[in-house]
Design a protein around this motif. Structure first.
Motif, PDB file in Angstrom:
ATOM      1  N   GLY A 461       0.555  -0.936   0.403  1.00 22.36           N
ATOM      2  CA  GLY A 461       0.384  -0.019   0.353  1.00 22.36           C
ATOM      3  C   GLY A 461       1.011   1.402   0.111  1.00 22.36           C
ATOM      4  N   TYR A 462       2.222   0.902   0.053  1.00 20.24           N
ATOM      5  CA  TYR A 462       3.007   2.696  -0.242  1.00 20.24           C
ATOM      6  C   TYR A 462       4.344   1.652  -0.829  1.00 20.24           C
ATOM      7  CZ  TYR A 462       5.911   0.685   3.974  1.00 20.24           C
ATOM      8  OH  TYR A 462       5.810  -1.015   4.609  1.00 20.24           O
ATOM      9  N   ILE A 463       5.621   2.563  -1.332  1.00 17.99           N
ATOM     10  CA  ILE A 463       6.168   2.313  -1.752  1.00 17.99           C
ATOM     11  C   ILE A 463       7.546   2.760  -0.784  1.00 17.99           C
ATOM     12  CG2 ILE A 463       7.964   2.990  -3.872  1.00 17.99           C
ATOM     13  CD1 ILE A 463       5.230   4.049  -5.032  1.00 17.99           C
ATOM     14  N   PRO A 464       8.494   1.693  -0.658  1.00 16.94           N
ATOM     15  CA  PRO A 464       8.859   2.279   0.771  1.00 16.94           C
ATOM     16  C   PRO A 464      10.134   3.510  -0.059  1.00 16.94           C
ATOM     17  CG  PRO A 464       9.089   0.017   0.559  1.00 16.94           C
ATOM     18  CD  PRO A 464       8.467   0.380  -0.699  1.00 16.94           C
ATOM     19  N   ALA A 465      10.587   4.452   0.764  1.00 10.57           N
ATOM     20  CA  ALA A 465      11.426   4.849   0.331  1.00 10.57           C
ATOM     21  C   ALA A 465      13.046   5.104  -0.349  1.00 10.57           C
ATOM     22  CB  ALA A 465      11.774   6.092   1.255  1.00 10.57           C
ATOM     23  N   ASP A 466      13.263   4.386   0.274  1.00 10.59           N
ATOM     24  CA  ASP A 466      14.955   3.608   0.471  1.00 10.59           C
ATOM     25  C   ASP A 466      15.002   2.985  -1.627  1.00 10.59           C
ATOM     26  OD1 ASP A 466      13.202   1.513   1.694  1.00 10.59           O
ATOM     27  OD2 ASP A 466      15.313   0.933   2.901  1.00 10.59           O
ATOM     28  N   SER A 467      13.406   2.496  -1.739  1.00 13.23           N
ATOM     29  CA  SER A 467      13.105   1.391  -2.765  1.00 13.23           C
ATOM     30  C   SER A 467      13.144   2.261  -4.645  1.00 13.23           C
ATOM     31  CB  SER A 467      12.935   0.742  -2.582  1.00 13.23           C
ATOM     32  OG  SER A 467      10.887   1.341  -3.059  1.00 13.23           O
ATOM     33  N   ILE A 469      13.646   6.621  -5.488  1.00 11.42           N
ATOM     34  CA  ILE A 469      13.484   7.563  -5.518  1.00 11.42           C
ATOM     35  C   ILE A 469      12.174   8.576  -6.504  1.00 11.42           C
ATOM     36  CG2 ILE A 469      15.638   8.321  -5.992  1.00 11.42           C
ATOM     37  CD1 ILE A 469      15.015   9.631  -8.652  1.00 11.42           C
ATOM     38  N   GLU A 470      11.479   9.101  -5.570  1.00 13.45           N
ATOM     39  CA  GLU A 470      10.093   9.759  -5.760  1.00 13.45           C
ATOM     40  C   GLU A 470       8.961   8.923  -5.557  1.00 13.45           C
ATOM     41  OE1 GLU A 470      11.615  12.916  -9.780  1.00 13.45           O
ATOM     42  OE2 GLU A 470      10.882  10.667 -10.338  1.00 13.45           O
ATOM     43  N   SER A 471       9.383   8.555  -4.353  1.00  9.66           N
ATOM     44  CA  SER A 471       8.237   7.379  -3.702  1.00  9.66           C
ATOM     45  C   SER A 471       7.257   7.702  -3.491  1.00  9.66           C
ATOM     46  CB  SER A 471       8.541   6.709  -2.552  1.00  9.66           C
ATOM     47  OG  SER A 471       9.367   7.450  -1.805  1.00  9.66           O
ATOM     48  N   VAL A 472       7.637   9.491  -2.524  1.00  9.44           N
ATOM     49  CA  VAL A 472       6.061   9.874  -2.560  1.00  9.44           C
ATOM     50  C   VAL A 472       5.118  10.449  -2.952  1.00  9.44           C
ATOM     51  CG1 VAL A 472       5.063  11.721  -0.589  1.00  9.44           C
ATOM     52  CG2 VAL A 472       7.072  10.271   0.216  1.00  9.44           C
ATOM     53  N   ALA A 473       5.560  11.263  -4.362  1.00  9.72           N
ATOM     54  CA  ALA A 473       4.881  12.023  -5.439  1.00  9.72           C
ATOM     55  C   ALA A 473       4.398  10.184  -6.179  1.00  9.72           C
ATOM     56  CB  ALA A 473       5.965  12.966  -6.372  1.00  9.72           C
ATOM     57  N   MET A 474       5.301  10.003  -6.676  1.00  8.62           N
ATOM     58  CA  MET A 474       4.950   8.667  -7.217  1.00  8.62           C
ATOM     59  C   MET A 474       3.332   7.736  -6.222  1.00  8.62           C
ATOM     60  SD  MET A 474       6.964   5.108  -8.521  1.00  8.62           S
ATOM     61  CE  MET A 474       8.765   6.433  -9.217  1.00  8.62           C
ATOM     62  N   GLN A 509      -2.931   7.647   2.746  1.00  9.53           N
ATOM     63  CA  GLN A 509      -2.999   8.314   4.419  1.00  9.53           C
ATOM     64  C   GLN A 509      -1.302   7.242   4.589  1.00  9.53           C
ATOM     65  OE1 GLN A 509      -6.930   6.236   5.160  1.00  9.53           O
ATOM     66  NE2 GLN A 509      -7.642   7.769   4.654  1.00  9.53           N
ATOM     67  N   ASN A 510      -0.338   6.379   3.578  1.00 10.56           N
ATOM     68  CA  ASN A 510       0.397   6.085   4.179  1.00 10.56           C
ATOM     69  C   ASN A 510       1.294   6.827   3.589  1.00 10.56           C
ATOM     70  OD1 ASN A 510      -1.406   3.344   4.671  1.00 10.56           O
ATOM     71  ND2 ASN A 510      -1.419   2.930   2.381  1.00 10.56           N
ATOM     72  N   TYR A 511       1.445   7.600   3.790  1.00 14.33           N
ATOM     73  CA  TYR A 511       2.449   8.545   3.283  1.00 14.33           C
ATOM     74  C   TYR A 511       1.974   9.917   4.316  1.00 14.33           C
ATOM     75  CZ  TYR A 511       3.314   6.216  -1.282  1.00 14.33           C
ATOM     76  OH  TYR A 511       3.344   4.732  -2.105  1.00 14.33           O
ATOM     77  N   PHE A 512       1.453   9.792   4.689  1.00 13.41           N
ATOM     78  CA  PHE A 512       1.158  11.069   5.840  1.00 13.41           C
ATOM     79  C   PHE A 512       1.817  10.809   7.578  1.00 13.41           C
ATOM     80  CE2 PHE A 512      -2.248  13.415   9.268  1.00 13.41           C
ATOM     81  CZ  PHE A 512      -1.721  14.950   8.269  1.00 13.41           C
ATOM     82  N   ARG A 522       7.933   7.488   3.862  1.00 10.89           N
ATOM     83  CA  ARG A 522       8.590   5.834   4.601  1.00 10.89           C
ATOM     84  C   ARG A 522       9.054   4.862   4.152  1.00 10.89           C
ATOM     85  NH1 ARG A 522       2.521   5.566   7.082  1.00 10.89           N
ATOM     86  NH2 ARG A 522       3.641   3.942   9.085  1.00 10.89           N
ATOM     87  N   LEU A 523      10.033   4.309   5.115  1.00 10.43           N
ATOM     88  CA  LEU A 523      11.064   2.860   4.404  1.00 10.43           C
ATOM     89  C   LEU A 523       9.960   1.829   5.333  1.00 10.43           C
ATOM     90  CD1 LEU A 523      14.682   4.979   6.474  1.00 10.43           C
ATOM     91  CD2 LEU A 523      13.415   4.870   4.464  1.00 10.43           C
ATOM     92  N   SER A 524       8.664   1.630   6.557  1.00 10.78           N
ATOM     93  CA  SER A 524       8.387   0.644   6.737  1.00 10.78           C
ATOM     94  C   SER A 524       6.850   1.257   7.365  1.00 10.78           C
ATOM     95  CB  SER A 524       9.453  -0.315   7.692  1.00 10.78           C
ATOM     96  OG  SER A 524       9.327   0.516   8.599  1.00 10.78           O
ATOM     97  N   GLU A 525       6.583   0.137   7.974  1.00  7.75           N
ATOM     98  CA  GLU A 525       5.397   0.326   9.113  1.00  7.75           C
ATOM     99  C   GLU A 525       5.758   1.034  10.157  1.00  7.75           C
ATOM    100  OE1 GLU A 525       2.068  -0.486   8.149  1.00  7.75           O
ATOM    101  OE2 GLU A 525       2.830  -1.704   6.086  1.00  7.75           O
ATOM    102  N   SER A 526       6.789   0.956  10.503  1.00  9.09           N
ATOM    103  CA  SER A 526       6.871   2.293  11.741  1.00  9.09           C
ATOM    104  C   SER A 526       8.140   2.545  11.022  1.00  9.09           C
ATOM    105  CB  SER A 526       7.364   1.019  12.704  1.00  9.09           C
ATOM    106  OG  SER A 526       8.812   0.120  12.574  1.00  9.09           O
ATOM    107  N   THR A 527       8.964   3.055  10.653  1.00 10.59           N
ATOM    108  CA  THR A 527       9.871   3.652  10.125  1.00 10.59           C
ATOM    109  C   THR A 527       9.967   5.052   9.102  1.00 10.59           C
ATOM    110  OG1 THR A 527      11.475   1.986  10.779  1.00 10.59           O
ATOM    111  CG2 THR A 527      12.074   4.667  10.140  1.00 10.59           C
TER     112      THR A 527
END
Length: 759
Positions: A461-467, A469-474, A509-512, A522-527
């Motif tokens: 449900g989200y793209i890990p930021a370390d996987s 670039i531009e993960s939030v925008a994407m 909502q997963n990026y908020f 977001r890197l993981s569910e908690s980080t």
């Protein structure tokens, strides 16, 4: 008494007839008034507007204009107002992009010894480049003229859809030349394989294959000359080829002859994505004669026909120029990418014969899905089916809908699958000139890939930021598009898909981050990715695309109610939104050059911000929308060369102006509603299909009277702060009553606010 009454009646009838006749004449004169006089193609040629300047017709395959010798970001279109050099007149140009390409089939008239290299700024005499003066340059829709100072050659250009028409007025010379340079292109563009050959004493043909932003671009041409060719020579770099045909990487053809003082030589250049023969057929069908002035008039008439779709009444000639130039800019692309007989070359490089629609290219979808494409559903409804059919054909050829398509090539530029909300919008608005089953198949298939982070979207449900670039925008772009697919599924009665894609539409909502109240990596569910600054913007090297956390935290036009809830309710939402327009902060050392037109951290020069000013209406404060919109209309759009605050972006910057100056904007690009803002013009009439029209009237209009006090629609009180596409297309009379102070009650009640999805 009867006689006097009779005379009075005759006099009254005569006066009435005279007044009626005068009114009809005035009305007829207004109808005949050419609106191209209000178009100034120089607007946007300065600063970072990157607009095309030259001769073309609406949505034409040919964009025939001058190209400067300078190369760089501000020369993405090939021309910038700061320059005073010309290396040729080329038949394809981009308009308003942040990447340069095209510049195909360059013609340059010269006199004297033949020079086949363009030269350089430091050593212009070493090449064929010429200086020119803007004082000796004329441009208007469908027409361009300039004097090449070095050669004293007058140049005039015009065009049909697929043919560029040149007129060169030469001085007396024993050796006048026309160089056909197949090496030259714009910016990234580089030739791969080129060819030219002589067909007869007046015709040259060839092709140019190149690699640039478009990885495998193929343009065929045929050029017909009004004057017999005395000498034809072929060059490849420094090697002269005596033969009449040649294929190489950097081929140039040079036509030479003697000219008398003031002698005019005309050239018709047809282009084709398929073949030289089709290029010749395009000439025969579109430009069989040699009357240059008539062709100029026809191009002007084509532009005027389109511009007449919106009639304005205003005391401001400046605002008229800005509006009609913006309207003009929305019709440069998408451009035709087929031949007069319908043939075109697909993304798979196969030739498709008579497909049954007009194939188009230059789809800057990440930009245009926000306002330009919704605008086409109102002002270009006859072209919407062609746009969708072109996208569906691309889907069949490459397995997904286009991302940023250029000349039969997928560039994959920008994030998301932005064709999806465009196809969904057309589908949901009832356009029926395309295969709806195929359309749904295409949007779903594009969303169910594994590439570009979609594997993570489906799994987490989200793209890990370390996987990536531009993960939030994407991720935010995917959420918006997925919501659009859900609406299509709902209309088709597909409950399972509606539930699935509705859930994906909530993935924003997963990026908020509830601690900072920003969208962040977001890197993981908690980080979360750390350290974090909402001001930071490193050009395409971080979690955002040409933006930062301040700008991207509002990219949820598909569920504004949900975003309000995330921010803690209406009061917190409004406070945060107010802060966006006032907060100060640095964009970082590598800030994106696309972030321009700043009000606080709101960036009007880049598209992710374009809907934000209208979000106030969703929280019951549309008067704040009016303040921000009027400020932008007044300060970020002018009739000067630097009159566009950022890249024009293939019509999107202009579409924002058109919508907003009329008083409304499509915040959600696929739910068929337009949110009211602050109309700029006293009156505006939009011509609609079926001989209908929507008449906007703004009472008590003025620079200070920016706030809507009341609206009536067809004589009835209209309390909503938005209007639906269906109501708009019915036509009628919409009256805005304005004031210099906010009406705090207008649009305040929840039932009068715009909505994301009707239940």
């Amino acid at each position: 008494m009867r006689r006097n009454l009779s005379g009075f009646l005759l006099l009254t009838l005569s006066i009435g007839a005279l007044q009626t006749s005068q009114a009809q004449q005035k009305k007829s004169k207004q109808k005949q008034t050419s609106l191209t006089q209000y178009v100034d193609p120089y607007i946007g040629t300065g600063l970072h507007g990157h607009v095309f300047l030259g001769a073309n017709v609406p949505f034409g395959a040919v964009q025939l204009g001058p190209t400067n010798i300078s190369q760089g970001w501000d020369w993405c279109s090939g021309y910038h107002i700061s320059d005073s050099t010309i290396v040729g007149f080329q038949h394809t140009h981009l308009s308003g992009t942040g990447i340069g390409d095209l510049g195909d089939i360059s013609l340059m008239p010269t006199t004297g010894p033949i020079k086949t290299m363009k030269g350089s700024i430091k050593n212009m005499q070493n090449g064929y480049v010429s200086a020119f003066s803007h004082q000796q340059e004329t441009v208007r829709p469908g027409y361009y003229a300039v004097l090449l100072k070095r050669y004293n050659i007058g140049v005039r250009l015009t065009a049909t859809q697929r043919v560029g028409f040149h007129e060169y007025t030469f001085p007396k010379s024993s050796q006048s030349n026309i160089i056909i340079d197949l090496q030259e292109g714009i910016a990234w563009d580089a030739p791969v394989k080129t060819s030219v050959h002589q067909i007869n004493d007046s015709t040259i043909a060839g092709y140019r294959f190149s690699k640039g932003w478009a990885n495998d671009q193929r343009v065929f041409f045929t050029a017909v000359f009004s004057k017999p060719i005395k000498t034809f020579a072929i060059y490849d770099s420094t090697m002269v080829k005596a033969s009449k045909t040649y294929e190489g990487k950097k081929v140039k053809g040079v036509i030479s002859f003697g000219t008398q003082a003031g002698e005019k030589v005309l050239v018709k250049v047809g282009i084709s994505p398929v073949s030289e023969a089709n290029a010749m057929a395009n000439i025969k069908l579109e430009l069989p004669g040699w009357n240059f002035n008539n062709t100029v008039s026809a191009a002007d008439a084509a532009w005027n026909k389109e511009l007449q779709k919106v009639q304005l009444q205003t005391s401001s000639e400046t605002n008229k120029r800005i509006f009609y130039t913006a309207f003009y800019h929305t019709m440069i692309a998408p451009s035709i990418f087929n031949d007069n007989n319908g043939d075109y070359r697909g993304t798979d490089k196969k030739v498709y014969l008579s497909p049954g629609f007009t194939n188009l290219t230059t789809f800057s979808l990440w930009d245009t899905y926000r306002a330009a494409n919704p605008l086409y559903t109102i002002l270009q409804p006859e072209r919407v089916n062609d746009m969708v059919n072109s996208m569906l054909a691309i889907y069949k050829q490459q397995g997904k809908l286009p991302v940023w398509h250029l000349m039969g090539n997928e560039t994959n530029t920008m994030v998301g699958y932005s064709a999806v909300p465009i196809v969904a919008d057309a589908f949901l608005k009832g356009f029926s000139g395309f295969d709806k089953k195929l359309a749904y198949e295409a949007v779903k298939a594009s969303a169910m890939q594994n590439a570009s982070g979609l594997k993570f979207v489906k799994e987490r449900g989200y793209i890990p930021a370390d996987s990536l670039i531009e993960s939030v925008a994407m991720g935010l772009e995917y959420s918006l598009a997925d919501w659009s697919i859900a609406q299509m599924a709902k209309k088709l009665g597909n409950a399972a898909d509606y539930q699935y894609f509705s859930k994906r539409g909530k993935n924003y909502q997963n990026y908020f981050d509830k601690q900072t109240h920003f969208m962040r990596g977001r890197l993981s569910e908690s980080t979360w990715r750390s350290p974090f600054s909402p001001f930071e913007s490193r050009h395409r090297k971080d979690d955002y695309t040409e933006g930062n956390g301040w700008q991207y935290s509002w990219l949820v036009p598909q569920d504004v109610e949900g975003l309000i809830a995330l921010q803690g309710g209406e009061k917190s939402f409004i406070n945060k939104l107010d802060s966006l327009f006032t907060v100060k902060g640095s964009l970082g050392e590598e800030g994106s050059p696309d972030i321009s037109g700043l009000i606080g951290q709101y960036a009007h020069g880049n598209e992710p911000s374009h809907h934000i000013t209208y979000l106030y209406a969703y929280a019951g404060q549309p008067w704040k929308t009016a303040e921000k919109v009027r400020y932008i209309l007044k300060n970020f759009y002018t009739d000067k060369t630097d009159g566009i605050i950022g890249n024009e972006d293939v019509g999107q910057m202009s579409a924002w102006y058109i919508f907003s100056s009329l008083g409304l904007y499509p915040v959600n690009p696929a739910n068929g509603t337009y949110v009211f803002g602050s109309p700029l013009f006293d009156e505006a009439i939009i011509k609609l299909p079926g001989n209908k029209q929507m008449h906007f009237i703004t009472k008590n209009n003025g620079d200070k009277n920016i706030y809507i006090q009341r609206i009536t629609l067809n004589g009835k009180n209209y309390t909503k702060s938005y209007i639906s596409h269906a109501n708009l297309m019915q036509g009628g009379k919409l009256i805005f009553e304005m004031g210099d102070k906010p009406n705090l009650n207008w649009g305040k009640l929840p039932q009068n606010r715009p909505y994301s999805e009707k239940h």
